[in-house]
Design a protein around this motif. Structure first.
Motif, mmCIF file in Angstrom:
data_model
loop_
_atom_site.group_PDB
_atom_site.id
_atom_site.type_symbol
_atom_site.label_atom_id
_atom_site.label_comp_id
_atom_site.label_asym_id
_atom_site.label_seq_id
_atom_site.Cartn_x
_atom_site.Cartn_y
_atom_site.Cartn_z
ATOM 1 N N GLY A 90 0.806 -1.222 0.000
ATOM 2 C CA GLY A 90 0.000 0.000 0.000
ATOM 3 C C GLY A 90 0.836 1.269 0.000
ATOM 4 N N PRO A 91 0.138 2.432 -0.020
ATOM 5 C CA PRO A 91 0.860 3.702 -0.012
ATOM 6 C C PRO A 91 1.470 4.017 1.351
ATOM 7 N N TRP A 142 -0.765 -8.639 1.213
ATOM 8 C CA TRP A 142 -1.275 -7.281 1.097
ATOM 9 C C TRP A 142 -0.846 -6.489 2.331
ATOM 10 N N GLY A 144 -1.308 -3.021 4.158
ATOM 11 C CA GLY A 144 -2.178 -1.846 4.159
ATOM 12 C C GLY A 144 -1.411 -0.543 4.297
ATOM 13 N N ALA A 145 -2.090 0.533 3.944
ATOM 14 C CA ALA A 145 -1.481 1.871 3.924
ATOM 15 C C ALA A 145 -0.863 2.245 5.264
ATOM 16 N N ILE A 160 -2.259 -10.605 5.416
ATOM 17 C CA ILE A 160 -2.674 -9.205 5.253
ATOM 18 C C ILE A 160 -2.195 -8.427 6.477
ATOM 19 N N ALA A 162 -3.069 -5.024 8.257
ATOM 20 C CA ALA A 162 -4.093 -3.972 8.229
ATOM 21 C C ALA A 162 -3.443 -2.585 8.180
ATOM 22 N N ALA A 163 -4.212 -1.620 7.694
ATOM 23 C CA ALA A 163 -3.698 -0.247 7.565
ATOM 24 C C ALA A 163 -3.182 0.272 8.905
ATOM 25 N N ILE A 176 -4.371 -12.357 9.160
ATOM 26 C CA ILE A 176 -4.579 -10.902 9.076
ATOM 27 C C ILE A 176 -4.105 -10.341 10.405
ATOM 28 N N GLY A 178 -3.018 -6.714 12.696
ATOM 29 C CA GLY A 178 -3.234 -5.272 12.681
ATOM 30 C C GLY A 178 -2.942 -4.638 14.018
ATOM 31 N N GLY A 179 -2.741 -3.341 14.006
ATOM 32 C CA GLY A 179 -2.516 -2.560 15.219
ATOM 33 C C GLY A 179 -1.053 -2.262 15.447
ATOM 34 N N ILE A 185 -5.519 -10.757 14.025
ATOM 35 C CA ILE A 185 -6.943 -10.395 14.045
ATOM 36 C C ILE A 185 -7.765 -11.648 13.754
ATOM 37 N N LYS A 186 -7.393 -12.335 12.673
ATOM 38 C CA LYS A 186 -8.053 -13.602 12.311
ATOM 39 C C LYS A 186 -7.273 -14.223 11.167
HETATM 40 C C1 LIG Z 1 -7.786 -5.489 7.834
HETATM 41 C C2 LIG Z 1 -8.763 -5.104 6.736
HETATM 42 C C3 LIG Z 1 -8.302 -5.708 5.426
HETATM 43 C C4 LIG Z 1 -10.169 -5.567 7.080
HETATM 44 O O1 LIG Z 1 -10.326 -6.944 6.910
HETATM 45 P P1 LIG Z 1 -11.774 -7.615 7.126
HETATM 46 O O2 LIG Z 1 -11.624 -9.063 6.884
HETATM 47 O O3 LIG Z 1 -12.782 -6.910 6.290
HETATM 48 O O4 LIG Z 1 -11.980 -7.388 8.679
HETATM 49 P P2 LIG Z 1 -13.066 -6.542 9.496
HETATM 50 O O5 LIG Z 1 -13.307 -5.203 8.909
HETATM 51 O O6 LIG Z 1 -14.240 -7.446 9.698
HETATM 52 O O7 LIG Z 1 -12.306 -6.331 10.868
HETATM 53 C C5 LIG Z 1 -11.946 -7.417 11.695
HETATM 54 C C6 LIG Z 1 -11.374 -6.857 12.984
HETATM 55 O O8 LIG Z 1 -10.149 -6.188 12.654
HETATM 56 C C7 LIG Z 1 -10.162 -4.866 13.166
HETATM 57 N N1 LIG Z 1 -9.402 -4.012 12.236
HETATM 58 C C8 LIG Z 1 -9.723 -3.698 10.960
HETATM 59 N N2 LIG Z 1 -8.791 -2.890 10.433
HETATM 60 C C9 LIG Z 1 -7.868 -2.687 11.379
HETATM 61 C C10 LIG Z 1 -6.704 -1.906 11.440
HETATM 62 N N3 LIG Z 1 -6.281 -1.201 10.383
HETATM 63 N N4 LIG Z 1 -5.987 -1.918 12.550
HETATM 64 C C11 LIG Z 1 -6.391 -2.634 13.644
HETATM 65 N N5 LIG Z 1 -7.512 -3.397 13.656
HETATM 66 C C12 LIG Z 1 -8.247 -3.401 12.534
HETATM 67 C C13 LIG Z 1 -11.625 -4.497 13.206
HETATM 68 O O9 LIG Z 1 -11.871 -3.477 14.144
HETATM 69 C C14 LIG Z 1 -12.252 -5.813 13.639
HETATM 70 O O10 LIG Z 1 -12.091 -5.960 15.029
HETATM 71 P P3 LIG Z 1 -13.244 -6.690 15.919
HETATM 72 O O11 LIG Z 1 -13.323 -8.095 15.399
HETATM 73 O O12 LIG Z 1 -12.706 -6.610 17.314
HETATM 74 O O13 LIG Z 1 -14.490 -5.926 15.683
HETATM 75 C C15 LIG Z 1 -8.909 -3.569 6.575
HETATM 76 O O14 LIG Z 1 -9.424 -3.023 7.783
HETATM 77 C C16 LIG Z 1 -7.617 -2.864 6.223
HETATM 78 O O15 LIG Z 1 -6.824 -2.476 7.067
HETATM 79 N N6 LIG Z 1 -7.435 -2.671 4.896
HETATM 80 C C17 LIG Z 1 -6.287 -1.999 4.353
HETATM 81 C C18 LIG Z 1 -6.786 -0.813 3.512
HETATM 82 C C19 LIG Z 1 -5.654 -0.117 2.866
HETATM 83 O O16 LIG Z 1 -4.653 0.172 3.469
HETATM 84 N N7 LIG Z 1 -5.798 0.152 1.581
HETATM 85 C C20 LIG Z 1 -4.742 0.756 0.809
HETATM 86 C C21 LIG Z 1 -4.813 0.317 -0.607
HETATM 87 S S1 LIG Z 1 -3.578 -0.897 -0.957
#
Ligand SMILES: CC(C)(COP(=O)(O)OP(=O)(O)OC[C@H]1O[C@@H](n2cnc3c(N)ncnc32)[C@H](O)[C@@H]1OP(=O)(O)O)[C@@H](O)C(=O)NCCC(=O)NCCS
Length: 231
Positions: A90-91, A142, A144-145, A160, A162-163, A176, A178-179, A185-186
């Motif tokens: 990501g960016p 993947w 995330g940003a 993955i 997460a952003a 996946i 994150g944080g 996360i899962k």
């Molecule tokens: C992680 C991600 C892919 C979501 O995946 P998902 O399968 O749809 O998961 P959900 O949205 O159901 O979230 C699952 C859990 O992760 C948590 N979560 C989602 N994004 C998170 C992040 N960036 N940081 C920390 N926790 C995150 C949610 O709060 C949720 O927690 P909970 O189960 O306690 O409620 C998405 O949040 C993400 O970060 N995408 C990256 C976007 C990006 O950077 N794009 C740039 C273009 S390349």
């Protein structure tokens, strides 16, 4: 070696543009036939590319290998990495941004353990601490940003990040995380499906296989059914 010339006097939009043009044309010519794209004002040093790699604008990428189809979005800073195939970075991602000692060494300031760098004064002739450690990314990952992947980390296939995460521990296949610090996360799929994908290694199949089976990529169960039929 200390540098006493303040090169910033000579840096300007034209010099930056010309430097980028030289870098872009050198790498794109060297990788002619691999369809490499290097975005505006990105700096590439000591990198190896696969087929169809794209580097966004304003990136710094050095000492890095990219597998086929992997791309890096704009404003990312990748210093030491081996990146597999079909990875999406990501960016504003930072991978192996460098490290300073956090224990044993008295100071975290590089001037106390490293002669290199742009310091105007040096106390050492040789390095006493390794500032960078290679990060290894598998395939189909993947990132995330705005995420940071700390030096020395390994991220397995299909994961993955997460952003806005800071990854300080290795990440397992299809996890996946994150944080800050990044935690699990899962998992993207169940254990059987993960094992299946790791054995299938679809990222190593040829283009004809991918073209013929692309519609099976929209549902993991359909891909598994397809492979059973083919066996
Ligand atoms: C992680 C991600 C892919 C979501 O995946 P998902 O399968 O749809 O998961 P959900 O949205 O159901 O979230 C699952 C859990 O992760 C948590 N979560 C989602 N994004 C998170 C992040 N960036 N940081 C920390 N926790 C995150 C949610 O709060 C949720 O927690 P909970 O189960 O306690 O409620 C998405 O949040 C993400 O970060 N995408 C990256 C976007 C990006 O950077 N794009 C740039 C273009 S390349």
């Amino acid at each position: 070696m200390n540098t006493f010339i303040d090169t910033s006097f000579f840096t300007n939009p034209v010099s930056e543009y010309l430097q980028w043009l030289k870098c872009k044309s050198t790498y794109q010519l060297k990788n002619w036939g691999k369809h490499l794209r290097i975005g505006y004002l990105s700096t590439i040093t000591n990198c190896n590319f696969g087929n169809y790699n794209i580097i966004g604008s304003h990136c710094v990428v050095s000492n890095t290998t990219l597998g086929n189809y992997s791309y890096i979005n704009s404003y990312s800073y990748i210093l030491w990495a081996t990146i597999g195939k079909y990875c999406s970075i990501g960016p504003n991602v930072k991978i192996a941004p460098g490290k300073h000692p956090s224990s044993v060494f008295v100071s975290t300031h590089p001037i106390t353990f490293n002669p290199q760098g742009n310091f105007l004064k040096n106390f050492l002739k040789e390095s006493k601490f390794k500032n960078f450690e290679q990060v290894t990314l598998g395939n189909d990952i993947w990132i995330g940003a705005n995420s940071i992947i700390i030096d020395g980390i390994t991220i397995a296939n299909g994961a993955i990040v997460a952003a806005n995460s800071v990854v300080v521990k290795d990440v397992g296949p299809y996890e996946i995380v994150g944080g800050n610090p990044a935690k699990l996360i899962k998992k993207r799929f169940n254990e059987e499906q993960i094992e299946y994908l790791n054995e299938l290694e679809w990222w190593n199949k040829d283009e004809n296989w991918l073209q013929a089976n692309i519609s099976k990529f929209w549902n993991i169960e359909e891909l598994i059914d397809l492979e059973i039929i083919l066996e």
